[in-house]
Design a protein around this motif. Structure first.
Motif: not given
Length: 415
Positions: A272-283, A306-313
């Motif tokens: 899966a992938e999610i927008a970087e802005g919402n990555a802080g809600k993942l655990s 731990p890294q993001n690509q093109n704004g996605m985590v």
């Protein structure tokens, strides 16, 4: 003086008059219909979808996307530069653990392994020879020390003898001094030999350790080449399905080039992938709702990049029932990652009307035949429900159909 119009001219004038009246009539009808549409205060109830607001628990979640992939998938690469000689299976076939997939040309690698084996043998011989030379040299030095100790003891006895002779009047002071000088010189030479022995032991130990290291490096190189040759036999590491196979016979293959992919198509996970802005809600461990082809499954996050690509985590989701027969590799999925739980909140069903937390204009049924437009504040959401922060009370019916055509109306009558 006016002349009388001809019949043809009269017909043209009549047509112009009729055309003017027709245009006026059409414009009038259009105006009436337009006003009728604009000021239409009624809507058919059968065309609307209603939902009842309720007070309950809401699991807040964020949306993500993913793809179903095999839970276990291993890529086999060529450990050496070689060529494909034979192919033993095909893509889509099921294989068992250690089953051969390809045969590679390993002549060069086998020649290199024989060279390394000879090098290991040579290093072993050198190590044995070094040990023997060290033992011989140090033994000779120890014998010299013992011989010197005997000579020093003899010189010491000479000193005692000269002193005894001098005490009875048979000796001289010069002979005593000569004997004492010889004895002192012997002691210094003995001490020098002992120090040399200590230093030579350290030096030869270092030489031997260096030879041991060279032998160990050669041995590791040989073991690595043996493992490389074993890997080059291209066998299935586990039972599974061949999802990729390089079948280009005779083609040169570079070291590290992909040869085959073995996948377990009976168990799956979500990449899966999610927008970087919402990555802080993942655990790790967070619950995930998985939706694909109108199917809904549960899962949880197993790892997060731990890294993001093109704004996605990127992150991985393990499916609780990872052997569900509806799962297929490559299927796209919609994910809702739960990050919070709210108790006793007002909620309404999710739908196309919801575009994220904020203020909305929604129609609420205030009587059996009347709708009222309200300003409503909506908050968190998940696949099924949206949190109502203000504007709607529990038990009220809300229109969740798209009401864009009526956004200027404050109230509507139900037909």
């Amino acid at each position: 003086m006016d002349r009388e119009l001809t019949k043809e001219e009269k017909r043209k004038e009549s047509r112009k008059l009729y055309l003017r009246f027709g245009i006026v009539a059409i414009a009038f009808v259009a105006l009436i219909l337009g006003f009728s549409f604009i000021f239409n205060d009624s809507v058919e109830a059968s065309k609307l979808n209603f939902a009842v607001a309720e007070k309950s628990t809401l699991e807040s979640s964020v949306s993500a996307s993913g793809k179903i992939v095999p839970l276990y998938e291993q890529t086999i690469v060529s450990p050496v530069a070689t060529r494909i000689m034979e192919v033993y299976c095909d893509e889509g076939e099921s294989v068992k653990s250690d089953q051969s997939l390809l045969k590679l040309d390993l002549e060069s690698a086998e020649t290199e392994m024989r060279r390394l084996a000879d090098e290991v043998s040579m290093r072993n011989i050198e190590l044995e020879q070094t040990a023997l030379n060290n033992e011989t040299y140090l033994t000779d030095l120890e014998m010299k020390i013992k011989t010197k100790e005997m000579a020093v003891n003899h010189l010491k006895a000479e000193v005692s003898n000269e002193r005894r002779l001098d005490s009875i009047g048979s000796g001289t002071g010069d002979r005593i001094r000569e004997a004492e000088l010889a004895y002192s010189t012997g002691l210094l030479e003995l001490e020098q030999l002992k120090m040399q022995l200590v230093n030579e032991r350290k030096s030869h130990a270092a030489i031997y350790k260096s030879k041991q290291l060279e032998e160990s490096i050669s041995q590791r190189n040989l073991l690595e080449m043996e493992r490389t040759l074993e890997d080059a036999k291209v066998k299935a590491p586990k039972s599974g399905t061949v999802t990729y196979l390089n079948k280009a016979l005779g083609t040169s293959i570079s070291a590290g080039e992909r040869l085959a992919v073995i996948s377990d198509l009976s168990h799956f996970k979500i990449a899966a992938e999610i927008a970087e802005g919402n990555a802080g809600k993942l655990s790790v461990g967070s619950a995930v709702k998985i939706r694909f082809n109108r199917n809904l499954l549960d899962g949880h996050i197993s790892s997060i990049s731990p890294q993001n690509q093109n704004g996605m985590v990127e992150f991985n989701v393990l499916i609780d029932n990872d052997s569900d027969k509806k799962l297929r590799s490559g299927l796209k999925t919609e994910l809702n990652v739960v990050y919070d739980v709210h108790d006793e909140v007002v909620r309404i069903p999710n739908g196309q009307y919801f575009q994220g937390p904020g203020t909305y204009s929604l129609f609420v049924k205030v009587s059996p035949d009347k709708l009222e437009r309200r300003i409503v504040t909506l908050g968190d959401s998940n696949f099924d429900y949206v949190e109502v922060k203000s504007g709607i009370n529990p038990g009220e019916e809300v229109v969740i159909t798209d009401m864009t055509d009526y956004k200027s109306r404050k109230a509507l009558t139900l037909k």
